[in-house]
Design an enzyme around this catalytic site. Structure first.
Site, PDB file in Angstrom:
ATOM      1  N   GLN A   1       0.840  -1.205   0.000  1.00 39.79           N
ATOM      2  CA  GLN A   1       0.000   0.000   0.000  1.00 39.79           C
ATOM      3  C   GLN A   1       0.874   1.253   0.000  1.00 39.79           C
ATOM      4  O   GLN A   1       1.913   1.273   0.645  1.00 39.79           O
ATOM      5  CB  GLN A   1      -0.881   0.014   1.260  1.00 39.79           C
ATOM      6  CG  GLN A   1      -1.875   1.149   1.298  1.00 39.79           C
ATOM      7  CD  GLN A   1      -2.442   1.363   2.709  1.00 39.79           C
ATOM      8  OE1 GLN A   1      -1.853   2.037   3.539  1.00 39.79           O
ATOM      9  NE2 GLN A   1      -3.582   0.760   2.968  1.00 39.79           N
TER      10      GLN A   1
ATOM     11  N   HIS B   1       1.214   5.656   0.278  1.00 42.03           N
ATOM     12  CA  HIS B   1       0.662   6.966   0.618  1.00 42.03           C
ATOM     13  C   HIS B   1       0.839   7.864  -0.605  1.00 42.03           C
ATOM     14  O   HIS B   1       1.942   7.931  -1.164  1.00 42.03           O
ATOM     15  CB  HIS B   1       1.437   7.605   1.773  1.00 42.03           C
ATOM     16  CG  HIS B   1       1.127   6.983   3.092  1.00 42.03           C
ATOM     17  ND1 HIS B   1       1.885   7.233   4.215  1.00 42.03           N
ATOM     18  CD2 HIS B   1       0.145   6.132   3.482  1.00 42.03           C
ATOM     19  CE1 HIS B   1       1.371   6.564   5.247  1.00 42.03           C
ATOM     20  NE2 HIS B   1       0.326   5.878   4.817  1.00 42.03           N
TER      21      HIS B   1
ATOM     22  N   GLU C   1      -3.513   5.401  -0.524  1.00 47.54           N
ATOM     23  CA  GLU C   1      -4.222   6.114   0.534  1.00 47.54           C
ATOM     24  C   GLU C   1      -3.789   7.571   0.498  1.00 47.54           C
ATOM     25  O   GLU C   1      -2.595   7.859   0.419  1.00 47.54           O
ATOM     26  CB  GLU C   1      -3.843   5.493   1.891  1.00 47.54           C
ATOM     27  CG  GLU C   1      -4.455   6.210   3.082  1.00 47.54           C
ATOM     28  CD  GLU C   1      -3.996   5.648   4.423  1.00 47.54           C
ATOM     29  OE1 GLU C   1      -2.982   4.921   4.449  1.00 47.54           O
ATOM     30  OE2 GLU C   1      -4.637   5.953   5.428  1.00 47.54           O
TER      31      GLU C   1
ATOM     32  N   GLU D   1      -9.746   2.770   6.351  1.00 49.18           N
ATOM     33  CA  GLU D   1      -8.992   2.136   7.452  1.00 49.18           C
ATOM     34  C   GLU D   1      -8.765   3.121   8.598  1.00 49.18           C
ATOM     35  O   GLU D   1      -7.782   3.036   9.311  1.00 49.18           O
ATOM     36  CB  GLU D   1      -7.664   1.539   6.966  1.00 49.18           C
ATOM     37  CG  GLU D   1      -6.677   2.540   6.409  1.00 49.18           C
ATOM     38  CD  GLU D   1      -5.348   1.942   5.936  1.00 49.18           C
ATOM     39  OE1 GLU D   1      -5.163   0.722   6.002  1.00 49.18           O
ATOM     40  OE2 GLU D   1      -4.506   2.734   5.493  1.00 49.18           O
TER      41      GLU D   1
ATOM     42  N   ASP E   1       4.579   1.879   8.362  1.00 46.22           N
ATOM     43  CA  ASP E   1       4.241   3.169   7.771  1.00 46.22           C
ATOM     44  C   ASP E   1       4.987   4.280   8.498  1.00 46.22           C
ATOM     45  O   ASP E   1       5.875   4.878   7.924  1.00 46.22           O
ATOM     46  CB  ASP E   1       2.739   3.400   7.659  1.00 46.22           C
ATOM     47  CG  ASP E   1       1.965   3.051   8.911  1.00 46.22           C
ATOM     48  OD1 ASP E   1       2.592   2.634   9.901  1.00 46.22           O
ATOM     49  OD2 ASP E   1       0.742   3.191   8.898  1.00 46.22           O
TER      50      ASP E   1
END
Lengths: 139, 756
Positions: free
Chosen positions: B146, B148, B175, B226, B340
């Site tokens: 995933q 950013h 995201e 999320e 993250d």
């Protein structure tokens, strides 16, 4: 009809049976249909039937709690967004000043939207909040 | 006199390392600083009466806090619990790393375990065992990742370009969030459009206030959420302005809108909020995870998240982050496994932190790798950001591990960025939201980050965002706008993502889209049962992972050498005079050159022309009144033997051996091979004056003197990996020309003195 893991993914095994709110099936939702103005956001909304089918699949692969969430979700499909947000707000700490406010929301869910599982869920919250003193005033 | 100091200077060196910017906390369970176990953690226990959980980890039903209540009612399976809780924790820990015990057996047992029991079991595993158990227990077989996608200006043009780039790198989810909260709608539209460029199927989230986020999802722009945070103590939960019931209600609401959802929790959050109850991080997190399964969410984002930097300050904290991820997958939840928040300033700690996840695989290895630069990451810098993204690609290649990303050629990146910027500009124009100029668009296409752009600023974006919201623009309007402006493929791609929500297939555990197909724990379950099973990198995938930038092969080396051939021909001529004779004069020094020297290779690894290097040595020898001959050897390419063979031919008994890459040696006739007089092994940093000095020293030895050996100052750089592949390839070219028994050849050298 109960679905199993063999039916998954529904969009691939039975696209014709996957429909939006107005009954438009997946193969009918094309770009040309969108451009012709034949597709609305309502046609792109999941149905309680699809959620129930996913609940069946989840149960079949050993995920009963996930299945229950899908079933609660199925009950909320027809509940208007504003009321959902209102109830969510009420379930947050200190928003409801008494157990009765939550019980009232539960009753509306049950009586107006036939959302039995959701209603019970809210009632359980009401009982817990009372036991834990969560109906306190928050500044 | 050397002064006495008050410290060992090494500590001063260490003070300069990025590591020293990290701070470390002492273990202090009473104040919540303990990773795995605290005296305040309860002992595992359960009481069941009539199918009802009447005590949980030592707390009786009437004393339950709201978390205990929720876990007792919604997580614990009372039919499994007596069996699961009676098992010895050490035995269960062994089962977790026993490839012969199937995942599903362990998942069933987890459904009957209390938080204290789950924590007690995983605490028995060391870091290696946790990583192994994680690879065995995670729900979906195929790993993913995933990204950013944010920027400091909330610039929609850049968001679209960066979303398209992230999609091309292979991220399964992207995201975004914003610097200015009212810009949420613009960010959502920009990323949705950018994410539809190139291929379809990347799920997208706009992280904002929960009610707003649900509205944006309803308008069709986003596909997952999320931000549903849960906490491990009652006080932190209410401080976070929610309860397990309000969050579970939200989970059902997302499902009812066909939006994929996972919860967020992670070690350190209760400690940051000041409501840790002196419990260990792992125990609190085990409670969070039991709550999440009880709520019926398909997955979780855990592994520290915002608390990761704090957790990493605590002894064992990084191991704890792995352990909580293991509990998540053991409970059969999708796991976006943290990685993250940037938890350290040390690049070594960053690399060490990511490695277990890379080799074990994870549903989403980072729950947000910064595909953008650190300063553009509006979630705060991630463990790995745009700056380091290629390091990650190389790690994948090194370990032949699928980290979910695929190298992206530069030309393709530009193409996609241009397309994305044009697409979002077209949508904005078509919907009357904004008219980006050519300069804005161009500045964004080529920009690494928002510092390089001359584009929309947060205030401009606010007008766009509020117009989208107020006019009730939906994804259908955007799809139409794209198609009307000729972006038909992007319109199809965007529509396809929205259509996913109709069947609800991607609501199942660990669902993602690959090549337009749903892949989840239902149809791609992890079937690890030892070597050869579970996820394996296919040959096709391996080739993709290998395709990083700047890869050398022999062809490439020869190609770059050939570029210098013509230039060298202007400076030097080699004329073969036939078999080399044994010199007898005392003033005869021989320079032995290697098989490819000046024939196929023309520069040293330091980049010096071979003509200059030879010239410098010859000059230096002649300056001492000696004669210098050049002899080419084709029976060997080894520096030491080149030198020794040259020495044996030399009347003085002194020879220099030199390879085309610049490695050189001074040898003497009677010495053992390798037991040379001087060696210049650091070719990449050897300068012309060193070669000149080498020639002078060879002459000095020939005259019977004992000169000061030449030292090429080095700090290990010549042994850097930047040279090794090239050196090996060059040497292979030399050895490729070797002929056994080939006699030495006298070479006449003419230096033309041409100006470069």
């Amino acid at each position: 009809m109960t679905h199993t893991r063999a039916d998954y993914p529904l969009a691939e095994t039975q696209p014709g049976a996957v429909t939006g709110k107005h009954g438009k099936a997946l193969p009918e939702i094309t770009l040309d249909a969108v451009l012709a103005g034949d597709v609305t956001m309502e046609d792109l909304r999941i149905t309680p039937q699809a959620l129930q089918a996913q609940a069946d699949v989840a149960r079949d692969v050993g995920r009963p709690t996930l299945a229950l969430n899908f079933e609660r979700g199925a009950e909320l499909v027809e509940v208007p967004q504003d009321f959902i947000m209102q109830v969510y707000e009420l379930l947050r700490p200190g928003r409801a000043k008494s157990k009765e406010e939550l019980l009232e929301a539960a009753a509306t869910m049950r009586d107006t939207y036939q959302a039995e599982r959701i209603a019970r869920f809210i009632e359980e919250a009401a009982e817990t909040y009372a036991a834990r003193g969560l109906f306190t005033f928050r500044f | 006199m050397t002064p006495k100091l008050n410290r060992w200077k090494r500590f001063a060196d260490w003070d300069e390392r990025p590591l020293r910017l990290d701070k470390f906390a002492a273990e202090d369970p009473a104040n919540g600083f303990s990773a795995f176990s605290s005296p305040a953690d309860p002992k595992p226990g359960i009481g069941i009466k009539g199918g009802r959980v009447v005590s949980l980890d030592g707390v009786l039903e009437h004393d339950y806090d709201m978390i205990d209540r929720f876990i007792a009612r919604h997580h614990i399976d009372p039919e499994v619990a007596p069996e699961a809780m009676a098992l010895d924790s050490a035995t269960v820990a062994r089962w977790l790393v026993d490839m012969n015990v199937p995942r599903e057996t362990l998942v069933r047992l987890a459904h009957g375990m209390t938080p204290a029991k789950l924590a007690e079991v995983v605490a028995q595993l060391n870091a290696l065992e946790i990583a192994f158990a994680y690879s065995k227990m995670r729900a979906r077989k195929t790993p993913g990742n995933q990204a950013h996608v944010t920027n400091a200006k909330d610039d929609p043009l850049q968001l679209a370009a960066d979303a398209a780039t992230a999609v091309a790198f292979g991220f399964d989810e992207i995201e975004t969030t914003m610097r200015v909260s009212r810009n949420a709608w613009s960010n959502a539209v920009a990323c949705a459009v950018g994410g539809a460029v190139g291929r379809w199927g990347t799920l997208f989230q706009c992280s904002s206030e929960e009610a707003e986020e649900l509205r944006i999802a309803m308008a069709g722009f986003t596909s997952y959420a999320e931000t549903v945070s849960v906490y491990g103590t009652e006080k932190s939960f209410t401080d976070g302005d929610d309860t397990p019931w309000s969050k579970a209600f939200l989970a059902a609401a997302y499902a009812s809108r066909g939006v994929k959802m996972r919860c967020t929790s992670g070690a350190g959050s209760e400690l940051l909020m000041g409501f840790h109850e002196a419990k260990s991080l792992l125990y609190l997190e085990a409670r969070c995870l039991c709550l999440q399964r009880g709520m019926g969410v398909q997955g979780t984002q855990n592994g520290g998240i915002d608390g990761a930097p704090l957790t990493a300050t605590i002894p064992g904290g990084v191991r704890e982050l792995m352990a909580e991820n293991l509990i998540a997958v053991w409970l059969d939840l999708e796991c976006a496994s943290g990685n993250d928040a940037r938890s350290t300033e040390s690049e070594i700690r960053v690399g060490a932190k990511i490695l277990p996840y890379l080799i074990a695989g994870s549903d989403l290895i980072c729950s947000g790798m910064g595909s953008i630069l650190k300063y553009d990451n509006s979630f705060n810098p991630s463990l790995i950001n745009g700056e380091e993204l290629e390091d990650y690609l190389v790690l994948q290649r090194d370990f032949e591990a699928d980290g979910g990303l695929t190298p992206l050629p530069e030309s393709r990146a530009i193409e996609l960025r241009e397309r994305a910027v044009e697409a979002i500009a077209a949508v904005f124009e078509e919907l009357g939201l904004s008219t980006p100029t050519e300069d804005m668009k161009t500045s964004v296409v080529y920009a690494s980050g928002s510092d390089d752009t001359r584009s929309l600023m947060p205030r401009d974006v606010s007008f766009i965002s509020e117009a989208i919201k107020e006019r009730g623009i939906t994804v259908i309007d955007v799809v139409k706008a794209l198609a009307n402006r000729g972006f038909r493929e992007e319109a199809e791609n965007l529509l396809n993502v929205v259509k996913l929500r109709l069947s609800g297939d991607y609501l199942q555990t660990s669902a993602m889209i690959r090549n337009g197909r749903i892949v989840s724990a239902v149809n791609d379950p992890n079937d690890y049962l030892g070597p050869g099973s579970g996820y394996r990198v296919s040959e096709e995938r391996r080739l993709q992972l290998n395709d990083i930038r700047d890869v050398l092969d022999q062809k490439e080396v020869l190609r770059s050498e050939a570029l210098h051939e013509k230039d060298e021909a202007r400076h030097i001529r080699y004329r073969n005079l036939g078999p080399a004779a044994n010199g007898s004069a005392k003033d005869d020094v021989v320079i032995g050159i290697s098989p490819a020297f000046g024939l196929k290779l023309y520069r040293t690894t330091a980049g010096h022309r071979l003509s200059e290097v030879l010239g410098a040595m010859l000059d230096a020898i002649r300056a001492r009144g000696l004669k210098a001959r050049v002899v080419r050897f084709r029976h060997t390419a080894d520096t030491s033997f080149l030198g020794l063979s040259a020495a044996r031919l030399a009347g003085s008994g002194i020879g220099i051996g030199i390879q085309a890459k610049g490695t050189a040696v001074i040898h003497q006739r009677d010495r053992q091979p390798h037991n040379n007089l001087e060696l210049f092994s650091n070719a990449p940093i050897t300068r012309l004056e060193h070669y000149r000095a080498l020639g002078a020293n060879a002459a000095a030895y020939a005259l019977g003197e004992m000169p000061e050996p030449i030292v090429v100052p080095q700090r290990g750089e010549a042994m850097g990996s930047r040279y090794h592949a090239r050196v090996a390839l060059i040497y292979a070219i030399e050895t490729g020309l070797i002929e056994a028994g080939a006699a030495p050849e006298e070479v006449d050298i003419t230096l033309t003195g041409a100006k470069s």
